[in-house]
Design a protein around this motif. Structure first.
Motif, PDB file in Angstrom:
ATOM      1  N   LEU A 119       5.433 -13.181   1.258  1.00  0.00           N
ATOM      2  CA  LEU A 119       4.496 -12.072   1.143  1.00  0.00           C
ATOM      3  C   LEU A 119       3.059 -12.542   0.927  1.00  0.00           C
ATOM      4  O   LEU A 119       2.110 -11.897   1.394  1.00  0.00           O
ATOM      5  CB  LEU A 119       4.922 -11.136   0.007  1.00  0.00           C
ATOM      6  CG  LEU A 119       4.195  -9.797  -0.076  1.00  0.00           C
ATOM      7  CD1 LEU A 119       4.338  -8.992   1.212  1.00  0.00           C
ATOM      8  CD2 LEU A 119       4.704  -8.985  -1.262  1.00  0.00           C
ATOM      9  N   ALA A 120       2.883 -13.662   0.247  1.00  0.00           N
ATOM     10  CA  ALA A 120       1.511 -14.158   0.036  1.00  0.00           C
ATOM     11  C   ALA A 120       0.833 -14.427   1.379  1.00  0.00           C
ATOM     12  O   ALA A 120      -0.356 -14.114   1.566  1.00  0.00           O
ATOM     13  CB  ALA A 120       1.527 -15.428  -0.815  1.00  0.00           C
ATOM     14  N   GLU A 121       1.586 -14.995   2.336  1.00  0.00           N
ATOM     15  CA  GLU A 121       1.008 -15.263   3.651  1.00  0.00           C
ATOM     16  C   GLU A 121       0.746 -13.960   4.410  1.00  0.00           C
ATOM     17  O   GLU A 121      -0.246 -13.839   5.139  1.00  0.00           O
ATOM     18  CB  GLU A 121       1.935 -16.168   4.456  1.00  0.00           C
ATOM     19  CG  GLU A 121       1.310 -16.755   5.710  1.00  0.00           C
ATOM     20  CD  GLU A 121       0.108 -17.650   5.427  1.00  0.00           C
ATOM     21  OE1 GLU A 121      -0.735 -17.802   6.331  1.00  0.00           O
ATOM     22  OE2 GLU A 121       0.016 -18.204   4.304  1.00  0.00           O
ATOM     23  N   VAL A 122       1.636 -12.978   4.234  1.00  0.00           N
ATOM     24  CA  VAL A 122       1.395 -11.655   4.827  1.00  0.00           C
ATOM     25  C   VAL A 122       0.079 -11.083   4.309  1.00  0.00           C
ATOM     26  O   VAL A 122      -0.746 -10.558   5.067  1.00  0.00           O
ATOM     27  CB  VAL A 122       2.562 -10.694   4.491  1.00  0.00           C
ATOM     28  CG1 VAL A 122       2.216  -9.262   4.885  1.00  0.00           C
ATOM     29  CG2 VAL A 122       3.842 -11.141   5.184  1.00  0.00           C
ATOM     30  N   ILE A 123      -0.139 -11.215   3.026  1.00  0.00           N
ATOM     31  CA  ILE A 123      -1.359 -10.678   2.418  1.00  0.00           C
ATOM     32  C   ILE A 123      -2.585 -11.439   2.912  1.00  0.00           C
ATOM     33  O   ILE A 123      -3.642 -10.839   3.173  1.00  0.00           O
ATOM     34  CB  ILE A 123      -1.234 -10.719   0.879  1.00  0.00           C
ATOM     35  CG1 ILE A 123      -0.148  -9.731   0.430  1.00  0.00           C
ATOM     36  CG2 ILE A 123      -2.555 -10.386   0.206  1.00  0.00           C
ATOM     37  CD1 ILE A 123       0.298  -9.894  -0.996  1.00  0.00           C
ATOM     38  N   ARG A 124      -2.463 -12.744   3.068  1.00  0.00           N
ATOM     39  CA  ARG A 124      -3.591 -13.512   3.614  1.00  0.00           C
ATOM     40  C   ARG A 124      -3.946 -13.030   5.020  1.00  0.00           C
ATOM     41  O   ARG A 124      -5.118 -12.929   5.380  1.00  0.00           O
ATOM     42  CB  ARG A 124      -3.243 -15.003   3.658  1.00  0.00           C
ATOM     43  CG  ARG A 124      -3.150 -15.680   2.296  1.00  0.00           C
ATOM     44  CD  ARG A 124      -2.986 -17.190   2.443  1.00  0.00           C
ATOM     45  NE  ARG A 124      -2.761 -17.816   1.147  1.00  0.00           N
ATOM     46  CZ  ARG A 124      -1.574 -18.183   0.677  1.00  0.00           C
ATOM     47  NH1 ARG A 124      -0.481 -18.003   1.413  1.00  0.00           N
ATOM     48  NH2 ARG A 124      -1.455 -18.745  -0.517  1.00  0.00           N
ATOM     49  N   ASN A 125      -2.920 -12.721   5.808  1.00  0.00           N
ATOM     50  CA  ASN A 125      -3.149 -12.318   7.201  1.00  0.00           C
ATOM     51  C   ASN A 125      -3.427 -10.828   7.350  1.00  0.00           C
ATOM     52  O   ASN A 125      -3.982 -10.404   8.367  1.00  0.00           O
ATOM     53  CB  ASN A 125      -1.937 -12.696   8.057  1.00  0.00           C
ATOM     54  CG  ASN A 125      -1.863 -14.182   8.345  1.00  0.00           C
ATOM     55  OD1 ASN A 125      -2.463 -14.665   9.284  1.00  0.00           O
ATOM     56  ND2 ASN A 125      -1.124 -14.915   7.518  1.00  0.00           N
ATOM     57  N   GLY A 126      -2.974 -10.035   6.372  1.00  0.00           N
ATOM     58  CA  GLY A 126      -3.178  -8.589   6.449  1.00  0.00           C
ATOM     59  C   GLY A 126      -2.240  -7.893   7.404  1.00  0.00           C
ATOM     60  O   GLY A 126      -2.483  -6.746   7.794  1.00  0.00           O
ATOM     61  N   ARG A 127      -1.141  -8.552   7.778  1.00  0.00           N
ATOM     62  CA  ARG A 127      -0.167  -7.948   8.700  1.00  0.00           C
ATOM     63  C   ARG A 127       1.158  -8.673   8.576  1.00  0.00           C
ATOM     64  O   ARG A 127       1.247  -9.758   8.006  1.00  0.00           O
ATOM     65  CB  ARG A 127      -0.649  -7.999  10.146  1.00  0.00           C
ATOM     66  CG  ARG A 127      -1.005  -9.385  10.663  1.00  0.00           C
ATOM     67  CD  ARG A 127      -0.971  -9.438  12.185  1.00  0.00           C
ATOM     68  NE  ARG A 127       0.406  -9.351  12.678  1.00  0.00           N
ATOM     69  CZ  ARG A 127       0.755  -8.784  13.844  1.00  0.00           C
ATOM     70  NH1 ARG A 127      -0.159  -8.253  14.621  1.00  0.00           N
ATOM     71  NH2 ARG A 127       2.023  -8.770  14.229  1.00  0.00           N
ATOM     72  N   THR A 128       2.194  -8.075   9.155  1.00  0.00           N
ATOM     73  CA  THR A 128       3.533  -8.656   9.094  1.00  0.00           C
ATOM     74  C   THR A 128       3.595 -10.030   9.756  1.00  0.00           C
ATOM     75  O   THR A 128       2.831 -10.323  10.686  1.00  0.00           O
ATOM     76  CB  THR A 128       4.553  -7.719   9.779  1.00  0.00           C
ATOM     77  OG1 THR A 128       5.868  -8.254   9.605  1.00  0.00           O
ATOM     78  CG2 THR A 128       4.264  -7.557  11.263  1.00  0.00           C
ATOM     79  N   GLY A 304       0.397  -0.568   9.708  1.00  0.00           N
ATOM     80  CA  GLY A 304       0.834   0.678   9.094  1.00  0.00           C
ATOM     81  C   GLY A 304       0.392   0.829   7.653  1.00  0.00           C
ATOM     82  O   GLY A 304      -0.077  -0.121   7.017  1.00  0.00           O
ATOM     83  N   ASP A 305       0.557   2.046   7.113  1.00  0.00           N
ATOM     84  CA  ASP A 305       0.115   2.332   5.748  1.00  0.00           C
ATOM     85  C   ASP A 305       0.766   3.631   5.295  1.00  0.00           C
ATOM     86  O   ASP A 305       1.289   4.405   6.103  1.00  0.00           O
ATOM     87  CB  ASP A 305      -1.406   2.478   5.705  1.00  0.00           C
ATOM     88  CG  ASP A 305      -2.023   2.076   4.371  1.00  0.00           C
ATOM     89  OD1 ASP A 305      -1.288   2.078   3.365  1.00  0.00           O
ATOM     90  OD2 ASP A 305      -3.223   1.760   4.350  1.00  0.00           O
ATOM     91  N   ALA A 306       0.708   3.874   3.990  1.00  0.00           N
ATOM     92  CA  ALA A 306       1.075   5.180   3.442  1.00  0.00           C
ATOM     93  C   ALA A 306      -0.225   5.969   3.303  1.00  0.00           C
ATOM     94  O   ALA A 306      -1.122   5.559   2.560  1.00  0.00           O
ATOM     95  CB  ALA A 306       1.769   5.029   2.093  1.00  0.00           C
ATOM     96  N   TYR A 307      -0.334   7.078   4.010  1.00  0.00           N
ATOM     97  CA  TYR A 307      -1.597   7.814   4.091  1.00  0.00           C
ATOM     98  C   TYR A 307      -1.645   8.961   3.086  1.00  0.00           C
ATOM     99  O   TYR A 307      -0.655   9.655   2.866  1.00  0.00           O
ATOM    100  CB  TYR A 307      -1.795   8.355   5.509  1.00  0.00           C
ATOM    101  CG  TYR A 307      -1.979   7.255   6.530  1.00  0.00           C
ATOM    102  CD1 TYR A 307      -3.140   6.476   6.538  1.00  0.00           C
ATOM    103  CD2 TYR A 307      -0.991   6.970   7.467  1.00  0.00           C
ATOM    104  CE1 TYR A 307      -3.303   5.454   7.464  1.00  0.00           C
ATOM    105  CE2 TYR A 307      -1.153   5.951   8.399  1.00  0.00           C
ATOM    106  CZ  TYR A 307      -2.311   5.192   8.382  1.00  0.00           C
ATOM    107  OH  TYR A 307      -2.466   4.177   9.293  1.00  0.00           O
ATOM    108  N   THR A 308      -2.815   9.153   2.494  1.00  0.00           N
ATOM    109  CA  THR A 308      -3.015  10.269   1.580  1.00  0.00           C
ATOM    110  C   THR A 308      -3.122  11.568   2.386  1.00  0.00           C
ATOM    111  O   THR A 308      -3.294  11.557   3.615  1.00  0.00           O
ATOM    112  CB  THR A 308      -4.303  10.096   0.763  1.00  0.00           C
ATOM    113  OG1 THR A 308      -5.439  10.184   1.640  1.00  0.00           O
ATOM    114  CG2 THR A 308      -4.315   8.741   0.043  1.00  0.00           C
ATOM    115  N   PHE A 309      -3.052  12.690   1.677  1.00  0.00           N
ATOM    116  CA  PHE A 309      -3.176  13.973   2.367  1.00  0.00           C
ATOM    117  C   PHE A 309      -4.517  14.090   3.068  1.00  0.00           C
ATOM    118  O   PHE A 309      -4.593  14.563   4.215  1.00  0.00           O
ATOM    119  CB  PHE A 309      -2.991  15.131   1.394  1.00  0.00           C
ATOM    120  CG  PHE A 309      -3.279  16.463   2.026  1.00  0.00           C
ATOM    121  CD1 PHE A 309      -2.418  16.999   2.965  1.00  0.00           C
ATOM    122  CD2 PHE A 309      -4.440  17.163   1.714  1.00  0.00           C
ATOM    123  CE1 PHE A 309      -2.693  18.221   3.580  1.00  0.00           C
ATOM    124  CE2 PHE A 309      -4.727  18.378   2.319  1.00  0.00           C
ATOM    125  CZ  PHE A 309      -3.845  18.914   3.255  1.00  0.00           C
TER     126      PHE A 309
END
Length: 342
Positions: A119-128, A304-309
């Protein structure tokens, strides 16, 4: 095994320890489901030897597993005998009509689990880091497993959604079900409205699961499959209702708007769109389950993301819908966001 309430500001080393060991809880629950332990307990077996024989497991292993499940409040233990808690009786015993144990197959799927291994590498890249487009790669077989195993979790949400989109409607109704998956949402609309006809869009192997569910529900004659990508297929139309359930969160905002515009073009003026999503509050840290879903999207999708109303409302407005409203689903982390086609 939970951490006792502490005064605000109290350091909680146990929280760190328990979080790092959370994989033990996951593994124990998945093992119990695989061994069919909860069914055995529901059938009245309550001692180690009987459970071990019924589950084809070692007495030592069953004792330690049952004790652990008791510690995390998924079993009870009294005088050396084990029993259900209200939670395990309702949601983990396969004999219960509300059992959701099958969701372990999708949530524990190797593709989903592996996406969190670095997950740390995912976070560095900002994507899966999953190959291609991750979980939204075309024809990804993970969605066949989703369709098979996640239906019990979605079934309680289907009835409220059906009531929301059908309110005040009568006569023939055409319904477009985008990324139908198991098909339960469109099927429920057809069950509630005898003149509703459903057109379900998804990959062909996934739609086979949806069609089987439509047969079981007795609405197969009003359930049509439209195989292919929701972004590419011709929807036909016009439609009175469009459903986009647990789909927009896989994509970035421009992609969502483009898809919603395509849906709008397929709808009758005054038609209703219903978007089912995990919708966090504007602070993006509450409620917990809806807000935490963003991490799943980070690990498994490119954008992708979880979007607010407010974000969903802006998307729908830009796509040509008006009267956007939020309908939280009772006893669920989901919200139905509706709009009307201009």
């Amino acid at each position: 095994m939970g951490t006792a309430p502490q005064p605000a500001g109290t350091p909680l080393p146990g929280l760190v320890f328990e979080t790092l060991l959370a994989y033990e809880r996951t593994a124990a629950l998945r093992a119990a489901i695989e061994l069919d332990l909860f069914r055995a307990i529901g059938e009245g077996l309550d001692d180690v030897d009987s459970l071990a024989q019924r589950c084809s497991a070692s007495p030592r292993g069953i004792r330690i597993l049952c004790d652990y499940l008791t510690i995390i409040e998924l079993l009870t233990k009294k005088d050396g005998r084990y029993g259900h808690t209200p939670t395990s009786a309702a949601f983990l015993d396969p004999r219960s009509p509300s059992c959701i144990a099958s969701i372990s197959r999708f949530l524990g799927n190797s593709t989903m689990v592996s996406s969190f291994q670095n997950l740390a590498e995912v976070i560095r890249n900002g994507r899966t880091l999953l190959p291609g487009e991750g979980s939204v790669e075309p024809e990804n077989p993970v969605w066949v497993e989703f369709a098979h195993s996640m239906a019990p979790m979605m079934a309680p949400v289907a009835a409220p959604l059906g009531g929301i989109v059908l309110e005040g409607l009568s006569g023939p109704v055409r319904v477009l079900d985008i990324a139908a998956g198991h098909g339960l949402f469109g099927i429920e609309v057809a069950r509630q409205h005898p003149e509703a006809r459903i057109v379900a869009v998804d990959w062909a192997p996934v739609l086979e699961v949806a069609k089987a569910n439509a047969r079981k529900a007795g609405v197969e004659a009003r359930f049509d499959a439209l195989p292919g990508s929701a972004f590419d297929v011709d929807y036909g139309g016009p439609y009175d209702i469009a459903l986009l359930t647990n789909f927009l969160h896989h994509f970035d905002t421009p992609t969502c708007i483009g898809l919603l515009q395509k849906v709008h073009r397929a709808m009758k003026p005054g038609g209703r769109v219903a978007v089912l999503e995990f919708v966090p509050n504007e602070d993006r840290v509450s409620p917990p389950m809806a807000a935490a879903f963003s991490l799943v999207m980070l690990a498994t999708t490119p954008s992708g993301d979880a979007y607010t109303f407010r974000q969903l409302e802006a998307m729908l407005h830009e796509a040509g819908f008006e009267g956007v409203a939020a309908h939280p689903v009772p006893k669920s982390p989901h919200t139905v966001v509706t709009g009307t086609a201009k």
